[in-house]
Design a protein around this motif. Sequence first.
Motif, PDB file in Angstrom:
ATOM      1  N   PHE A 146     -10.302   6.087   2.011  1.00 45.69           N
ATOM      2  CA  PHE A 146      -9.155   5.365   2.560  1.00 45.69           C
ATOM      3  C   PHE A 146      -9.608   4.329   3.570  1.00 45.69           C
ATOM      4  O   PHE A 146      -9.109   3.212   3.609  1.00 45.69           O
ATOM      5  CB  PHE A 146      -8.175   6.330   3.214  1.00 45.69           C
ATOM      6  CG  PHE A 146      -7.229   6.909   2.233  1.00 45.69           C
ATOM      7  CD1 PHE A 146      -6.279   6.109   1.629  1.00 45.69           C
ATOM      8  CD2 PHE A 146      -7.300   8.248   1.891  1.00 45.69           C
ATOM      9  CE1 PHE A 146      -5.414   6.634   0.704  1.00 45.69           C
ATOM     10  CE2 PHE A 146      -6.435   8.777   0.967  1.00 45.69           C
ATOM     11  CZ  PHE A 146      -5.488   7.970   0.371  1.00 45.69           C
ATOM     12  N   ASP A 186     -10.813  16.805   4.915  1.00 41.96           N
ATOM     13  CA  ASP A 186     -11.407  16.180   3.739  1.00 41.96           C
ATOM     14  C   ASP A 186     -11.923  14.802   4.123  1.00 41.96           C
ATOM     15  O   ASP A 186     -11.285  13.788   3.922  1.00 41.96           O
ATOM     16  CB  ASP A 186     -10.357  16.060   2.635  1.00 41.96           C
ATOM     17  CG  ASP A 186     -10.970  15.537   1.347  1.00 41.96           C
ATOM     18  OD1 ASP A 186     -12.105  15.032   1.393  1.00 41.96           O
ATOM     19  OD2 ASP A 186     -10.308  15.639   0.311  1.00 41.96           O
ATOM     20  N   LEU A 187     -13.111  14.787   4.693  1.00 45.41           N
ATOM     21  CA  LEU A 187     -13.617  13.512   5.222  1.00 45.41           C
ATOM     22  C   LEU A 187     -14.055  12.562   4.128  1.00 45.41           C
ATOM     23  O   LEU A 187     -14.043  11.349   4.327  1.00 45.41           O
ATOM     24  CB  LEU A 187     -14.765  13.779   6.206  1.00 45.41           C
ATOM     25  CG  LEU A 187     -14.282  14.340   7.539  1.00 45.41           C
ATOM     26  CD1 LEU A 187     -15.320  14.121   8.623  1.00 45.41           C
ATOM     27  CD2 LEU A 187     -12.975  13.678   7.964  1.00 45.41           C
ATOM     28  N   VAL A 228      -4.264  13.063   4.974  1.00 42.36           N
ATOM     29  CA  VAL A 228      -5.714  12.845   4.977  1.00 42.36           C
ATOM     30  C   VAL A 228      -6.065  11.669   5.875  1.00 42.36           C
ATOM     31  O   VAL A 228      -7.008  11.724   6.660  1.00 42.36           O
ATOM     32  CB  VAL A 228      -6.220  12.607   3.539  1.00 42.36           C
ATOM     33  CG1 VAL A 228      -7.635  12.063   3.549  1.00 42.36           C
ATOM     34  CG2 VAL A 228      -6.151  13.890   2.728  1.00 42.36           C
ATOM     35  N   TRP A 229      -5.287  10.607   5.762  1.00 44.65           N
ATOM     36  CA  TRP A 229      -5.556   9.435   6.601  1.00 44.65           C
ATOM     37  C   TRP A 229      -5.531   9.822   8.076  1.00 44.65           C
ATOM     38  O   TRP A 229      -6.440   9.487   8.835  1.00 44.65           O
ATOM     39  CB  TRP A 229      -4.506   8.351   6.303  1.00 44.65           C
ATOM     40  CG  TRP A 229      -4.810   7.046   6.970  1.00 44.65           C
ATOM     41  CD1 TRP A 229      -5.588   6.039   6.467  1.00 44.65           C
ATOM     42  CD2 TRP A 229      -4.376   6.635   8.254  1.00 44.65           C
ATOM     43  NE1 TRP A 229      -5.651   5.025   7.374  1.00 44.65           N
ATOM     44  CE2 TRP A 229      -4.918   5.346   8.479  1.00 44.65           C
ATOM     45  CE3 TRP A 229      -3.573   7.205   9.240  1.00 44.65           C
ATOM     46  CZ2 TRP A 229      -4.688   4.637   9.648  1.00 44.65           C
ATOM     47  CZ3 TRP A 229      -3.339   6.494  10.418  1.00 44.65           C
ATOM     48  CH2 TRP A 229      -3.896   5.225  10.600  1.00 44.65           C
ATOM     49  N   GLN A 248      -5.873  12.787   9.380  1.00 41.34           N
ATOM     50  CA  GLN A 248      -6.930  13.737   9.731  1.00 41.34           C
ATOM     51  C   GLN A 248      -8.216  13.011  10.108  1.00 41.34           C
ATOM     52  O   GLN A 248      -9.033  13.528  10.856  1.00 41.34           O
ATOM     53  CB  GLN A 248      -7.211  14.700   8.576  1.00 41.34           C
ATOM     54  CG  GLN A 248      -6.067  15.649   8.247  1.00 41.34           C
ATOM     55  CD  GLN A 248      -5.848  16.693   9.322  1.00 41.34           C
ATOM     56  OE1 GLN A 248      -6.776  17.061  10.046  1.00 41.34           O
ATOM     57  NE2 GLN A 248      -4.622  17.149   9.469  1.00 41.34           N
ATOM     58  N   GLY A 249      -8.383  11.812   9.589  1.00 45.08           N
ATOM     59  CA  GLY A 249      -9.578  11.043   9.907  1.00 45.08           C
ATOM     60  C   GLY A 249      -9.685  10.701  11.376  1.00 45.08           C
ATOM     61  O   GLY A 249     -10.759  10.362  11.875  1.00 45.08           O
ATOM     62  N   HIS A 271       0.851  -1.189   0.000  1.00 47.40           N
ATOM     63  CA  HIS A 271       0.000   0.000   0.000  1.00 47.40           C
ATOM     64  C   HIS A 271       0.888   1.241   0.000  1.00 47.40           C
ATOM     65  O   HIS A 271       1.897   1.275   0.694  1.00 47.40           O
ATOM     66  CB  HIS A 271      -0.875  -0.026   1.249  1.00 47.40           C
ATOM     67  CG  HIS A 271      -2.002   0.947   1.201  1.00 47.40           C
ATOM     68  ND1 HIS A 271      -1.815   2.293   1.334  1.00 47.40           N
ATOM     69  CD2 HIS A 271      -3.329   0.776   1.022  1.00 47.40           C
ATOM     70  CE1 HIS A 271      -2.977   2.904   1.254  1.00 47.40           C
ATOM     71  NE2 HIS A 271      -3.918   1.997   1.064  1.00 47.40           N
ATOM     72  N   ALA A 274     -12.420  11.984   1.372  1.00 49.68           N
ATOM     73  CA  ALA A 274     -11.208  11.232   1.054  1.00 49.68           C
ATOM     74  C   ALA A 274     -10.923  10.221   2.151  1.00 49.68           C
ATOM     75  O   ALA A 274     -10.521   9.092   1.883  1.00 49.68           O
ATOM     76  CB  ALA A 274     -10.029  12.187   0.885  1.00 49.68           C
ATOM     77  N   PHE A 275     -11.145  10.617   3.375  1.00 50.19           N
ATOM     78  CA  PHE A 275     -10.871   9.685   4.470  1.00 50.19           C
ATOM     79  C   PHE A 275     -11.781   8.469   4.391  1.00 50.19           C
ATOM     80  O   PHE A 275     -11.321   7.344   4.607  1.00 50.19           O
ATOM     81  CB  PHE A 275     -11.051  10.378   5.813  1.00 50.19           C
ATOM     82  CG  PHE A 275     -10.856   9.428   6.962  1.00 50.19           C
ATOM     83  CD1 PHE A 275      -9.616   8.848   7.181  1.00 50.19           C
ATOM     84  CD2 PHE A 275     -11.910   9.093   7.785  1.00 50.19           C
ATOM     85  CE1 PHE A 275      -9.423   7.959   8.224  1.00 50.19           C
ATOM     86  CE2 PHE A 275     -11.718   8.205   8.827  1.00 50.19           C
ATOM     87  CZ  PHE A 275     -10.483   7.648   9.041  1.00 50.19           C
TER      88      PHE A 275
END
Lengths: 115, 115
Positions: free
Chosen positions: B104, B97-98, A85-86, A88-89, A7, B100-101
């Motif tokens: 993922f 940017d949820l 982004v990952w 931020q989740g 990944h 996008a999350f």
Amino acid sequence: MTSPAPHPLDTVFAALADPTRRAILTMLLEDDMAVTDVAHPFAMSLAAISKHLAVLADAGLITQEKRGRVKWCKLEPDALRAASVWMQGFGQFDPVDLDAFERFLASELPEDSEI
Amino acid sequence: MTSPAPHPLDTVFAALADPTRRAILTMLLEDDMAVTDVAHPFAMSLAAISKHLAVLADAGLITQEKRGRVKWCKLEPDALRAASVWMQGFGQFDPVDLDAFERFLASELPEDSEI
DNA sequence: GGGATCGTCAACCGGTTGGTTGAATATGCG
DNA sequence: CGCATATTCAACCAACCGGTTGACGATCCC
């Protein structure tokens, strides 16, 4: 080629897990650099730095362009986007806390005398 | 104990570099879980998952509290803050940017999971 | 051409990682 | 008590990592 292609986040995070490589990225934030110049502040061989740069390039965090006999290294900050982004989740982390970043920058940059 | 204590970012990024561990964190986003339940969706031994959880705990990304004979694993998203701040220094990456999350998240969860 | 510089390659080395098994330690329960 | 469940420990293994050294191919420049 035979490996099952990890990944992208694997390679990005793995690349970031090494302090030498993070320091290199921080240096490249200032400007593009030749391999030899990247290596200069570190107390390790040029070959070792060359390997680190290969890891960073494989992760897409830098690109390397050979002009003449010198190979220029350029930061590619977009490669951090997916990882950011990952993360931020899991919560909003002071999206633009530049003070904190300055502190990390200071603590991560090589001291020239020793790393 | 003799090791020179690596930089916190080393351990955090290294912990995030493994897809199994990222999947575990994603699962824990839903709720606290016992070790056995964490292990269930994965095609590897319980001992292996136990080691992964130890790595995550060492990085501060989770905490484990033993209640009775079951050890509960709890996400500690604050541990991501320093890493996130470090990355933000390379650019602003869509702070929230949820969408996008979610993508993922879907691509990272173990296949058969209905967690 | 010939020497110095730039960078990688190849082989090697010790330490770490990610996984396995099987035994061991708690703890809960009938 | 005695058994099942929950989790870790210990030993082992193959693979990978971060570093070294020495040789090598390019390239610049006199």
